[in-house]
Design a protein around this motif. Structure first.
Motif, PDB file in Angstrom:
ATOM      1  N   SER A   1       0.919  -1.346  -0.063  1.00  0.00           N
ATOM      2  CA  SER A   1      -0.088  -0.213   0.057  1.00  0.00           C
ATOM      3  C   SER A   1       0.783   1.419   0.061  1.00  0.00           C
ATOM      4  N   GLY A   2       0.167   2.364  -0.293  1.00  0.00           N
ATOM      5  CA  GLY A   2       0.993   3.558  -0.094  1.00  0.00           C
ATOM      6  C   GLY A   2       1.248   4.110  -1.512  1.00  0.00           C
ATOM      7  N   PRO A   3       1.730   5.425  -1.614  1.00  0.00           N
ATOM      8  CA  PRO A   3       2.032   6.078  -2.779  1.00  0.00           C
ATOM      9  C   PRO A   3       3.233   5.476  -3.436  1.00  0.00           C
ATOM     10  N   ARG A   4       4.262   4.967  -2.788  1.00  0.00           N
ATOM     11  CA  ARG A   4       5.405   4.322  -3.432  1.00  0.00           C
ATOM     12  C   ARG A   4       5.057   2.970  -4.215  1.00  0.00           C
ATOM     13  N   SER A   5       4.017   2.395  -3.922  1.00  0.00           N
ATOM     14  CA  SER A   5       3.842   0.926  -4.143  1.00  0.00           C
ATOM     15  C   SER A   5       3.168   1.065  -5.708  1.00  0.00           C
ATOM     16  N   GLY A   6       2.881   1.979  -6.222  1.00  0.00           N
ATOM     17  CA  GLY A   6       2.118   1.962  -7.428  1.00  0.00           C
ATOM     18  C   GLY A   6       3.066   1.788  -8.571  1.00  0.00           C
ATOM     19  N   PHE A   7       2.612   1.214  -9.756  1.00  0.00           N
ATOM     20  CA  PHE A   7       3.158   0.905 -10.976  1.00  0.00           C
ATOM     21  C   PHE A   7       2.348   0.866 -12.200  1.00  0.00           C
ATOM     22  N   ALA A   8       2.703   1.382 -13.441  1.00  0.00           N
ATOM     23  CA  ALA A   8       2.045   1.567 -14.395  1.00  0.00           C
ATOM     24  C   ALA A   8       1.338   0.255 -14.931  1.00  0.00           C
ATOM     25  N   GLU A   9       2.013  -0.805 -14.821  1.00  0.00           N
ATOM     26  CA  GLU A   9       1.472  -2.192 -15.476  1.00  0.00           C
ATOM     27  C   GLU A   9       0.444  -2.534 -14.762  1.00  0.00           C
ATOM     28  N   LEU A  10      -0.009  -2.178 -13.386  1.00  0.00           N
ATOM     29  CA  LEU A  10      -0.840  -2.895 -12.410  1.00  0.00           C
ATOM     30  C   LEU A  10      -2.138  -3.119 -13.068  1.00  0.00           C
TER      31      LEU A  10
END
Ligand code: NAP
Length: 303
Positions: A131-140
């Protein structure tokens, strides 16, 4: 590509919102991205990562002039956020969300919205245990389903536009009625999470197995349970509080099947066990064939 929306506002900047921001950047689906989060810490991280063109201190500022507003907070927080932003929504804007339960979100958010705002709830079936803002990625969202749950009488042009937006982020898009969505997700996601939480709790309780043995031998099935059981406690508390009936129905059926398997083990009914496992193996093959997982040894979970 030409942008699908002028300005998109993300309310909440955790895993799902930050992944949406990356996927919007990758696709050009939005001309401008704004965002906000409850805590100063998350807003500061989002600024450091330049997740959006503008990170505002309040949700009211973030939604100003936005053509699409996406609620990306835990389900239990949706009502308060909707109440807060409602007076600031642009007439003709679309309000959507990414909550994992749909009936509860519709009941919590719907009554607060002014006329002239299109409310089209949605649920991207994609996530990780982070979770959290650092965990995101474009391919999710790539090749994952996003389910739209438009209410009766929704503006079809705006529903189609939101579908194009999610397709631009990599998703396949489907539509469902809210209660049906909640039942399907109880089977495919909510009950399995509860079972994983339980299994990890049971292993922890077993004093006969030392911690080091649990860790050392976890590849033998248990490891996948621990991954699921590491999911965000707030999000999952809210899922079970708000998808109560469907989850209890599925857990009731699960318990019956478990008792049947328990009896088969006790009585040595190998035919029952073999038939059951043959059936479940075919289900797994169907999922792989539908492109929703791969057969590579790490179960396709690179992250
Ligand atoms: P997350 O990474 O934990 O981020 C949650 C965000 O919501 C953070 O920005 C947090 O703000 C904010 N927030 C938390 N409690 C709040 C409150 N009481 N009031 C206002 N804001 C609050 O969560 P996520 O995984 O992105 O999940 C967001 C939504 O997506 C949930 O509704 C969930 O059901 C849904 N969803 C999740 C998954 C998944 O696998 N994770 C998949 C599909 C859908 P601060 O950081 O500033 O505190």
């Amino acid at each position: 590509m030409t942008a699908i929306y002028g300005k998109v506002a993300l309310i909440g900047l955790g895993l799902i919102a930050s992944s949406m921001a990356h996927a919007m950047r990758r696709s050009g689906a939005a001309k401008v991205i704004s965002g906000t989060s409850r805590s100063a810490e998350t807003r500061a991280t989002a600024r450091e990562l330049t997740l959006a063109d503008e990170i505002t201190d309040t949700a009211a500022e973030a939604v100003r002039d936005a053509d699409l507003v996406v609620l990306c907070v835990p389900i239990g927080a949706m009502e308060a956020v909707a109440r807060d932003i409602a007076p600031h929504l642009k007439p003709g804007a679309t309000l959507t969300d990414v909550g994992s339960v749909k009936r509860a979100v519709i009941e919590a958010v719907g009554p607060h919205l002014p006329d002239g705002v299109h409310f089209i709830p949605a649920h991207p079936l994609a996530g990780t245990e982070q979770s959290g803002p650092r965990s995101g990625f474009a391919e999710l969202f790539d090749n994952r389903w996003c389910i739209l749950v438009p209410p009766d009488g929704a503006d079809r042009k705006e529903v189609a536009r939101l579908a194009r937006f999610w397709e631009a982020l990599g998703s396949n898009v489907d539509e469902m009625e809210a209660d049906h969505h909640d039942l399907v997700l109880a089977v495919t996601s909510h009950a399995p999470h509860l079972i994983a939480y339980t299994m990890v709790g049971v292993a922890d309780d077993l004093r006969r197995v030392t911690d080091s043995e649990v860790v050392k031998y976890s590849a033998a099935g248990f490891r996948d349970f621990t991954r699921i059981a590491a999911s965000d406690p707030t999000m999952w508390r809210d899922v079970f509080l708000t998808n109560k009936d469907a989850t209890l129905e599925i857990l009731g059926r699960f318990t019956e099947e478990l008792f049947a398997l328990q009896r088969a083990i006790r009585t040595g009914d190998g035919d029952h066990l073999h038939a059951y496992f043959t059936h479940t193996r075919a289900i797994r093959r169907g999922i792989v064939e539908a492109g929703q997982d791969t057969d590579i040894p790490n179960f396709g979970r690179g992250r």
